[in-house]
Design a protein around this motif. Structure first.
Motif, PDB file in Angstrom:
ATOM      1  N   GLN A 143       0.835  -0.902   0.359  1.00  0.00           N
ATOM      2  CA  GLN A 143      -0.138   0.195  -0.357  1.00  0.00           C
ATOM      3  C   GLN A 143       1.192   1.301   0.394  1.00  0.00           C
ATOM      4  O   GLN A 143       2.127   1.524   0.502  1.00  0.00           O
ATOM      5  N   GLU A 144      -0.006   2.473  -0.374  1.00  0.00           N
ATOM      6  CA  GLU A 144       1.189   3.705  -0.349  1.00  0.00           C
ATOM      7  C   GLU A 144       1.165   4.369   0.866  1.00  0.00           C
ATOM      8  O   GLU A 144       0.058   5.151   1.179  1.00  0.00           O
ATOM      9  N   HIS A 145       1.624   3.909   2.063  1.00  0.00           N
ATOM     10  CA  HIS A 145       1.297   4.434   2.942  1.00  0.00           C
ATOM     11  C   HIS A 145       2.296   4.245   4.192  1.00  0.00           C
ATOM     12  O   HIS A 145       3.169   3.125   3.658  1.00  0.00           O
ATOM     13  N   ALA A 171     -15.556   4.363  14.845  1.00  0.00           N
ATOM     14  CA  ALA A 171     -17.142   4.906  14.131  1.00  0.00           C
ATOM     15  C   ALA A 171     -16.806   5.448  12.356  1.00  0.00           C
ATOM     16  O   ALA A 171     -16.726   5.132  11.701  1.00  0.00           O
ATOM     17  N   VAL A 172     -15.504   6.234  12.428  1.00  0.00           N
ATOM     18  CA  VAL A 172     -15.217   6.760  11.060  1.00  0.00           C
ATOM     19  C   VAL A 172     -14.440   5.259  10.584  1.00  0.00           C
ATOM     20  O   VAL A 172     -14.439   5.131   9.336  1.00  0.00           O
ATOM     21  N   SER A 173     -14.120   5.062  11.404  1.00  0.00           N
ATOM     22  CA  SER A 173     -12.956   3.545  10.314  1.00  0.00           C
ATOM     23  C   SER A 173     -14.465   2.137   9.421  1.00  0.00           C
ATOM     24  O   SER A 173     -14.225   1.811   8.871  1.00  0.00           O
ATOM     25  N   GLN A 174     -15.566   2.429  10.320  1.00  0.00           N
ATOM     26  CA  GLN A 174     -17.082   2.006   9.665  1.00  0.00           C
ATOM     27  C   GLN A 174     -17.355   2.560   9.055  1.00  0.00           C
ATOM     28  O   GLN A 174     -18.621   2.416   8.449  1.00  0.00           O
ATOM     29  N   ASN A 175     -17.547   3.714   8.581  1.00  0.00           N
ATOM     30  CA  ASN A 175     -18.201   4.336   7.634  1.00  0.00           C
ATOM     31  C   ASN A 175     -17.648   5.807   6.914  1.00  0.00           C
ATOM     32  O   ASN A 175     -17.725   7.170   7.142  1.00  0.00           O
ATOM     33  N   LEU A 176     -16.580   4.969   6.263  1.00  0.00           N
ATOM     34  CA  LEU A 176     -15.469   6.127   5.623  1.00  0.00           C
ATOM     35  C   LEU A 176     -15.937   6.998   4.951  1.00  0.00           C
ATOM     36  O   LEU A 176     -16.842   6.878   4.227  1.00  0.00           O
ATOM     37  N   GLY A 177     -15.864   8.462   5.437  1.00  0.00           N
ATOM     38  CA  GLY A 177     -16.164   9.322   4.391  1.00  0.00           C
ATOM     39  C   GLY A 177     -17.875   9.903   4.564  1.00  0.00           C
ATOM     40  O   GLY A 177     -18.476  11.044   3.915  1.00  0.00           O
ATOM     41  N   ARG A 178     -18.333   8.931   5.457  1.00  0.00           N
ATOM     42  CA  ARG A 178     -19.974   9.319   6.113  1.00  0.00           C
ATOM     43  C   ARG A 178     -20.183  10.023   7.459  1.00  0.00           C
ATOM     44  O   ARG A 178     -21.540  10.297   7.881  1.00  0.00           O
ATOM     45  N   LEU A 179     -19.532   9.948   7.567  1.00  0.00           N
ATOM     46  CA  LEU A 179     -19.920  10.498   9.477  1.00  0.00           C
ATOM     47  C   LEU A 179     -19.714  11.493   9.424  1.00  0.00           C
ATOM     48  O   LEU A 179     -19.716  12.917   9.636  1.00  0.00           O
ATOM     49  N   LEU A 191      -0.058  10.694  24.675  1.00  0.00           N
ATOM     50  CA  LEU A 191      -0.958  10.070  24.728  1.00  0.00           C
ATOM     51  C   LEU A 191      -1.601   9.497  24.057  1.00  0.00           C
ATOM     52  O   LEU A 191      -3.502   9.335  23.944  1.00  0.00           O
ATOM     53  N   GLY A 192      -1.295   8.956  23.035  1.00  0.00           N
ATOM     54  CA  GLY A 192      -2.226   7.974  21.871  1.00  0.00           C
ATOM     55  C   GLY A 192      -2.350   8.462  20.136  1.00  0.00           C
ATOM     56  O   GLY A 192      -4.118   7.191  19.929  1.00  0.00           O
ATOM     57  N   LYS A 193      -2.280   9.280  20.279  1.00  0.00           N
ATOM     58  CA  LYS A 193      -2.891   9.902  18.905  1.00  0.00           C
ATOM     59  C   LYS A 193      -2.300   9.423  17.589  1.00  0.00           C
ATOM     60  O   LYS A 193      -2.948   8.862  17.149  1.00  0.00           O
ATOM     61  N   THR A 194      -1.287   9.302  17.237  1.00  0.00           N
ATOM     62  CA  THR A 194      -0.965   8.446  16.052  1.00  0.00           C
ATOM     63  C   THR A 194      -1.399   7.051  16.431  1.00  0.00           C
ATOM     64  O   THR A 194      -1.083   5.863  15.633  1.00  0.00           O
ATOM     65  N   HIS A 195      -1.334   6.186  17.842  1.00  0.00           N
ATOM     66  CA  HIS A 195      -1.797   5.327  17.789  1.00  0.00           C
ATOM     67  C   HIS A 195      -3.337   4.666  17.275  1.00  0.00           C
ATOM     68  O   HIS A 195      -3.300   4.586  16.862  1.00  0.00           O
ATOM     69  N   LEU A 196      -3.706   6.138  17.162  1.00  0.00           N
ATOM     70  CA  LEU A 196      -5.110   5.621  17.443  1.00  0.00           C
ATOM     71  C   LEU A 196      -5.667   5.975  15.517  1.00  0.00           C
ATOM     72  O   LEU A 196      -6.487   5.372  14.845  1.00  0.00           O
ATOM     73  N   LEU A 197      -4.784   6.866  15.572  1.00  0.00           N
ATOM     74  CA  LEU A 197      -4.479   7.612  14.145  1.00  0.00           C
ATOM     75  C   LEU A 197      -4.228   5.832  13.177  1.00  0.00           C
ATOM     76  O   LEU A 197      -4.922   5.751  11.633  1.00  0.00           O
ATOM     77  N   GLN A 198      -3.682   5.241  14.085  1.00  0.00           N
ATOM     78  CA  GLN A 198      -2.807   4.384  12.526  1.00  0.00           C
ATOM     79  C   GLN A 198      -3.673   3.440  12.657  1.00  0.00           C
ATOM     80  O   GLN A 198      -4.624   2.540  11.810  1.00  0.00           O
ATOM     81  N   GLU A 203      -7.625  -0.588  10.342  1.00  0.00           N
ATOM     82  CA  GLU A 203      -8.517  -1.414  10.764  1.00  0.00           C
ATOM     83  C   GLU A 203      -9.118  -1.162   9.547  1.00  0.00           C
ATOM     84  O   GLU A 203      -9.555  -2.832   8.937  1.00  0.00           O
ATOM     85  N   VAL A 204      -9.153  -0.035   8.595  1.00  0.00           N
ATOM     86  CA  VAL A 204      -9.982  -0.202   7.398  1.00  0.00           C
ATOM     87  C   VAL A 204      -9.781  -0.802   6.019  1.00  0.00           C
ATOM     88  O   VAL A 204      -9.784  -1.826   5.363  1.00  0.00           O
ATOM     89  N   LEU A 205      -7.994  -0.881   6.838  1.00  0.00           N
ATOM     90  CA  LEU A 205      -7.213  -1.876   5.236  1.00  0.00           C
ATOM     91  C   LEU A 205      -7.365  -2.901   6.109  1.00  0.00           C
ATOM     92  O   LEU A 205      -7.827  -4.131   4.612  1.00  0.00           O
ATOM     93  N   ARG A 206      -7.627  -3.509   6.919  1.00  0.00           N
ATOM     94  CA  ARG A 206      -7.933  -5.646   7.139  1.00  0.00           C
ATOM     95  C   ARG A 206      -9.560  -5.283   6.726  1.00  0.00           C
ATOM     96  O   ARG A 206      -9.440  -6.499   6.137  1.00  0.00           O
ATOM     97  N   GLN A 207     -10.997  -4.569   6.681  1.00  0.00           N
ATOM     98  CA  GLN A 207     -11.834  -4.613   5.761  1.00  0.00           C
ATOM     99  C   GLN A 207     -12.014  -4.703   4.437  1.00  0.00           C
ATOM    100  O   GLN A 207     -12.711  -4.864   3.587  1.00  0.00           O
ATOM    101  N   GLN A 208     -10.842  -3.387   3.826  1.00  0.00           N
ATOM    102  CA  GLN A 208     -10.838  -3.569   2.060  1.00  0.00           C
ATOM    103  C   GLN A 208      -8.929  -2.770   2.096  1.00  0.00           C
ATOM    104  O   GLN A 208      -8.620  -2.343   1.811  1.00  0.00           O
ATOM    105  N   PRO A 209      -8.942  -4.515   1.801  1.00  0.00           N
ATOM    106  CA  PRO A 209      -7.358  -4.715   1.484  1.00  0.00           C
ATOM    107  C   PRO A 209      -7.062  -3.952   0.138  1.00  0.00           C
ATOM    108  O   PRO A 209      -5.944  -3.555  -0.100  1.00  0.00           O
TER     109      PRO A 209
END
Ligand code: ADP
Ligand code: MG
Length: 484
Positions: A143-145, A171-179, A191-198, A203-209
């Motif tokens: 992937q390009e990431h 919620a966003v990871s389950q509803n990309l661009g829609r919420l 405090l966990g920002k990078t962890h959460l963003l990644q 999660e998105v990658l897991r569902q849509q490789p």
């Protein structure tokens, strides 16, 4: 006018007074479900939208309703599930963030029992076991990431300091661009920002490789842009971002003062936003506090969902230590875990650093650590930590200081004698413990995070002008730390 026509007319009016970003985010999938005896009930897709409608734009909505139908007196919102697959997470958000009020139970009851097994609801700290299909193998798709597969929702500990941010990201990871678009997460270092963003990316990658994810930091983005200008490849640079389905930019505060980068970023942002592509951002401070950033960019950041991450409480720190020791295949008993968590309080990166030091030193000496061994190993870290105070202590000392009951801080009363101490208490909890706004709201009798935000901003602004307030806050702070 039937319900549908009425709501259409209301939205038509609201569109004029609310920014486009806010409008698209919060009014999508809303409708009027009943209109009887002067009371209108609006259906919304989730807890965030409900909170927004009821607390932020309530006056606009009511005015508009009244204007169109003069006998309308009030309105309320209920959450209605749109798609079956959303049910689990919706219930999770509602319960974890405390946006619960009676109409919401409508949806909470419809949650299948299996959902409660996946997400242990009600616990302040929960660890979510890895779902069986989240293997490392299917994360390693080309992937390009630059996502680190180590950062997932499964190993992200939820405490009251981060539950709103976590719920929103999930919620966003389950509803990309829609919420919510963009989603903007902010909080102090480690405090966990990078962890959460990644986690969103993983999660998105897991569902849509096959999805196109672009993860970068604002610093890296700037470097890339400079490089592309030098090589006359700006168009390619922009295109590589504009074709992303999901754009994650970490530490966006680094755009501050970089005018050229901001211009390019603004165009990329708009292209993606208009195509309903998801944008996820993090920063060490809220949009309004990022200096030298263009107003149009700032207002884009403010147009979506903003959630903060605060400092974790003791319980959460202990849970994080447990999962991190397990990840290293190391063992520490509860006493040792508690000792470290009590003494390393600033942030999670420091907590991990402390643990690494202990693990390394024990493995080297081939010993199991005792408390006194840990104390020695952590010597300088412990010495540099300000003695921890708790939210409970802030509640108690604030009430004492103003000679009111602790319960007055939690009750609904609006008398000046209690409103002022309440606001000061909220402000101190925010400043001294970096507790998240949502969590502060809970300590103060279940108030919503916008109320807390306004209270903290008010005190902050008043401090500049009001000498007496300044003295109050200073002596209360002294008491907090001294008289333990
Ligand atoms: P930030 O980006 O906010 O500076 P990071 O995301 O880099 O912080 O977090 C620092 C470290 O703490 C990382 O190793 C991360 O995995 C860990 N961490 C932070 N929050 C949590 C959490 N809630 N649960 C588990 N680990 C966490
Ligand atoms: Mg980071």
């Amino acid at each position: 006018m039937n319900n549908e026509e009425l709501w259409k007319a209301v939205l038509g009016e609201l569109e004029l007074s609310i920014s486009k970003g806010e409008f698209n985010t919060w009014f999508k999938n809303t409708s009027i479900v009943s209109n009887e005896n002067g009371r209108v009930v609006i259906s919304v897709p989730n807890g965030f939208a409900r909170e927004w409608l009821e607390n932020k734009v309530n006056m606009h909505i009511l005015q508009s309703l009244k204007h169109l139908q003069s006998d309308i007196q009030e309105f309320s919102c209920i959450i209605t599930m749109l798609e079956q697959k959303n049910i689990q997470e919706q219930s999770f958000i509602q319960t974890q963030t405390g946006f619960t009020a009676s109409p919401q139970r409508v949806s909470a009851q419809s949650v299948p029992s299996q959902a409660t097994q996946t997400y242990p609801i009600g616990a302040t700290v929960s660890y979510y076991p890895t779902p069986p299909n989240a293997t490392q193998a299917n994360l390693k798709v080309k992937q390009e990431h630059a996502l680190n597969p180590r950062y997932t929702f499964e190993n992200f500990i939820v405490g009251e300091n981060n539950e709103l941010a976590r719920a929103a990201c999930y919620a966003v990871s389950q509803n990309l661009g829609r919420l919510y678009n963009p989603i903007f997460i902010y909080g102090g270092v480690g405090l966990g920002k990078t962890h959460l963003l990644q986690s969103v990316g993983n999660e998105v990658l897991r569902q849509q490789p096959d999805i196109r994810i672009k993860y970068t930091t604002a610093d890296w983005f700037t470097g890339e842009l400079v490089e592309s200008i030098r090589n006359q490849k700006v168009a390619e640079f922009k295109e590589s971002y504009q074709k992303a389905d999901l754009l994650i930019i970490d530490d966006i505060q680094f755009l501050s003062g970089r005018e050229k980068t901001q211009v390019e970023f603004f165009h990329i942002f708009n292209t993606l936003y208009q195509a309903n592509k998801q944008i996820v951002l993090s920063s060490d401070r809220p949009p309004q506090a990022i200096p030298t950033i263009e107003d149009r960019l700032r207002s884009r950041f403010q147009g979506g969902m903003i959630a903060d991450i605060g400092r974790p409480d003791l319980e959460t720190r202990m849970a994080i230590l447990k999962i991190k020791t397990a990840e290293r295949h190391f063992y520490l008993d509860d006493e040792a875990i508690r000792f470290i968590a009590e003494n390393v309080t600033n942030n999670i990166r420091e907590l991990e650093g402390a643990l690494n030091r202990i693990v390394a030193s024990c493995e080297f000496h081939k010993i199991t650590p005792t408390i006194s061994y840990i104390k020695k190993a952590l010597g300088d870290i412990i010495a540099n930590t300000k003695r921890a105070i708790s939210p409970e202590r802030i509640m108690k000392m604030t009430a004492e200081f103003y000679s009111i009951e602790e319960d007055d801080l939690k009750r609904k009363g609006r008398k000046k004698e209690v409103v002022h101490p309440r606001q000061v208490g909220m402000y101190l909890m925010r400043m001294e413990l970096q507790t998240s706004f949502a969590a502060i709201g809970k300590h103060f009798g279940g108030r919503d995070h916008t109320t807390v935000l306004h209270a903290c901003e008010k005190i902050k602004a008043d401090l500049d002008e009001n000498l007496r307030l300044k003295e109050e806050v200073t002596s209360l702070k002294e008491k907090l730390y001294r008289e333990q």
